[in-house]
Design an enzyme around this catalytic site. Structure first.
Site, PDB file in Angstrom:
ATOM      1  N   LYS A 270       0.817  -1.209   0.000  1.00 54.28           N
ATOM      2  CA  LYS A 270       0.000   0.000   0.000  1.00 54.28           C
ATOM      3  C   LYS A 270       0.857   1.269   0.000  1.00 54.28           C
ATOM      4  O   LYS A 270       0.415   2.309  -0.466  1.00 54.28           O
ATOM      5  CB  LYS A 270      -0.928   0.012   1.222  1.00 54.28           C
ATOM      6  CG  LYS A 270      -1.831  -1.202   1.379  1.00 54.28           C
ATOM      7  CD  LYS A 270      -2.884  -1.266   0.292  1.00 54.28           C
ATOM      8  CE  LYS A 270      -4.023  -2.216   0.608  1.00 54.28           C
ATOM      9  NZ  LYS A 270      -3.646  -3.639   0.665  1.00 54.28           N
TER      10      LYS A 270
HETATM   11  C1  LIG Z   1      -4.298  -4.755   0.196  1.00 56.17           C
HETATM   12  C2  LIG Z   1      -3.478  -5.982   0.131  1.00 56.17           C
HETATM   13  C3  LIG Z   1      -3.721  -6.957  -0.837  1.00 56.17           C
HETATM   14  C4  LIG Z   1      -4.876  -6.884  -1.803  1.00 56.17           C
HETATM   15  O1  LIG Z   1      -4.761  -5.803  -2.658  1.00 56.17           O
HETATM   16  P1  LIG Z   1      -6.020  -5.297  -3.498  1.00 56.17           P
HETATM   17  O2  LIG Z   1      -5.561  -4.073  -4.176  1.00 56.17           O
HETATM   18  O3  LIG Z   1      -7.079  -5.011  -2.468  1.00 56.17           O
HETATM   19  O4  LIG Z   1      -6.397  -6.369  -4.393  1.00 56.17           O
HETATM   20  C5  LIG Z   1      -2.867  -8.039  -0.879  1.00 56.17           C
HETATM   21  N1  LIG Z   1      -1.861  -8.168   0.002  1.00 56.17           N
HETATM   22  C6  LIG Z   1      -1.599  -7.257   0.938  1.00 56.17           C
HETATM   23  C7  LIG Z   1      -0.469  -7.477   1.888  1.00 56.17           C
HETATM   24  C8  LIG Z   1      -2.392  -6.122   1.045  1.00 56.17           C
HETATM   25  O5  LIG Z   1      -2.130  -5.213   1.993  1.00 56.17           O
END
Ligand SMILES: *Cc1c(COP(=O)(O)O)cnc(C)c1O
Length: 495
Positions: free
Chosen positions: A113
């Site tokens: 993120k």
């Molecule tokens: C948010 C997240 C995901 C999923 O990502 P999306 O964009 O919601 O598909 C996968 N792995 C981790 C560690 C995340 O924080």
């Protein structure tokens, strides 16, 4: 370039305004009116340059109301050595000739993120100036664990912004919770919601579409915006690393320019894999997008049948950031695959709200089959993948990455496809110490930040600096609420 609502094409705006709003008033997602195209010359020009420059160049194709100099400054701030623990920013690790891993967790909160949430606050800050907005932007976030922390870290003390995060009380790991409740910054707030991620997300969406709330807040000098991956400013920085990974593979002689790759992406809200889809649609040589889910396999079924059906049990898993039954960003894919047919998208979304399900047209089904492959992995499979990668490949991966690794192997076994494949690593194993330790044969003692040391002594893999620093940190937030109480929490926060 203008941005349109997926539910109403007559809604038109510049990217600055789209980033400021987060979500269209009609509930639709703000989406570029067309997808810019790149060619080999463009890719070649990126092979020899740093990540920051790649980011400015790629984002510039979409954000035509920002200057490239602006975007380069933002990229330098977002991805510099103070924030990221590697100069490569998003390094690609090669495991064998045909298997590479794109590591997206070298930022300040150790999850992918950060790739977007170190960038979004700067895009938003500049957008407020560009549009002459004088109210304070209040970012409301529903998080399944990683977004909340990464958003607070990105927005902490950014002028003219406040940020309030809701997380599901029993849906995040202890390390994730510790990261959030110790967050510094004068403009941040955190609240645990009794319920799961979908409850928190539904609450935030409801507040967004509440006209009365909007008015009350406007009188107090605030407007609401979103840092969830429904915001275009979240998706776009993620497009960059797929293109960057491709350029790295070419630069390092592991791929010939023009040769195709697959991307295998662990998915929840369909944000990260949607970014990969945009990269493919721009002209990056991509064969298949492999969509990896955990036990919450609503997307696997959808990609195989064309029927999206959220009427199913919700499972809490060891990959909590993917415990999602309503993948919001799918709406942008449907918009593109329907030929930007807003009425068609609206009818799917109405049916999702009313019946919890919808079935897409035959032409969308065909496009899904051609471009995607969906698979899922249960808890035992996740643990097996962690053990297998650690013991046989000397590589320690987290629970989300393990889902991708497992589904990638399923895909290869099912299709025999030998196309080089990049699977995406979305979090440091240290964010999910208890499950990772148990999977590699250890016995976790306790369940808090003390496990960081335990995993370190078991594996020798270095602990990310910011996670190690959590141990001495004081808890700043204790708030929790019921689903129905979220409105009140917002009104208190924005006194
Ligand atoms: C948010 C997240 C995901 C999923 O990502 P999306 O964009 O919601 O598909 C996968 N792995 C981790 C560690 C995340 O924080």
């Amino acid at each position: 370039m203008k941005y349109l609502s997926t539910r109403d094409r007559s809604v038109h705006m510049e990217s600055a305004q789209a980033i400021e709003m987060g979500l269209s008033r009609d509930g639709g997602l703000l989406t570029p009116e067309r997808i810019p195209q790149i060619d080999q010359t463009f890719l070649e020009s990126l092979v020899g340059v740093r990540y920051q420059e790649r980011a400015a160049r790629v984002m510039g194709l979409y954000l035509t109301d920002y200057t490239e100099a602006e975007l380069l400054t933002f990229a330098e701030n977002a991805y510099g050595p103070e924030k990221f623990d590697t100069e490569a920013v998003a390094p690609v690790r090669t495991l064998d000739d045909a298997t590479h891993c794109l590591e997206l967790w070298h930022g300040p909160t150790s999850a992918f993120k950060d790739m977007a949430l170190q960038m979004l606050p700067q895009l938003l800050s500049a957008a407020l100036k560009k549009t002459g907005e004088d109210k304070t932007a209040c970012i409301l976030v529903a998080t399944s664990g990683d977004t909340g922390k990464a958003a607070m870290e990105g927005f902490a003390d950014v002028p003219q912004t406040k940020i309030l995060v809701f997380y599901p009380k029993d849906g995040v790991s202890k390390v994730q919770e510790a990261q959030m409740v110790t967050q510094e910054g004068k403009n941040v707030g955190v609240c645990a919601v009794v319920g799961n991620f979908d409850d928190a997300q539904a609450g935030v969406k409801r507040i967004f579409s509440d006209e009365k709330m909007r008015q009350t807040l406007a009188e107090r000098g605030y407007f609401l915006s979103s840092a969830n991956s429904i915001n275009w400013g979240r998706i776009l920085p993620q497009v960059v690393y797929y293109i960057s990974a491709y350029c790295d593979l070419v630069r390092d002689g592991k791929l010939n320019m023009g040769e195709k790759v697959n991307f295998c992406v662990p998915t929840g809200n369909f944000g990260d894999i949607l970014a990969a889809y945009y990269a493919k649609r721009m002209g990056l040589p991509v064969e298949r997008l492999i969509c990896a889910s955990n036990r919450n396999d609503v997307l696997t079924d959808f990609l195989r049948t064309g029927i999206y059906d959220r009427n199913r049990p919700f499972h809490t898993t060891m990959s909590p950031s993917m415990d999602i039954l309503v993948s919001s960003n799918l709406e942008r894919l449907l918009f593109d695959l329907s030929g930007e047919n807003d009425a068609e998208v609206r009818s799917y979304m109405e049916s999702l709200t009313k019946e919890g399900r919808y079935e897409v047209s035959d032409s969308i089904k065909a496009a899904l089959r051609e471009q995607y492959w969906g698979g899922f992995c249960d808890e035992a499979g996740t643990a097996d993948a962690i053990a297998d990668f650690y013991h046989h490949k000397g590589y320690l991966i987290d629970t989300h990455t393990a889902v991708a690794a497992h589904v990638m192997e399923q895909y290869r076994a099912a299709t025999g496809d030998r196309t080089p494949t990049v699977f995406v690593s979305t979090a440091s194993p240290y964010k999910f110490c208890n499950h990772v330790l148990a999977a590699i044969g250890g016995t976790p003692k306790g369940d808090g930040v003390e496990l960081l040391d335990q995993l370190h002594s078991a594996t020798g893999v270095p602990v990310p600096r910011r996670l190690a620093a959590l141990k001495g940190k004081e808890r700043r937030f204790h708030l929790d609420c019921e689903k129905a109480g979220m409105d009140g929490v917002v009104l208190d926060f924005l006194r």
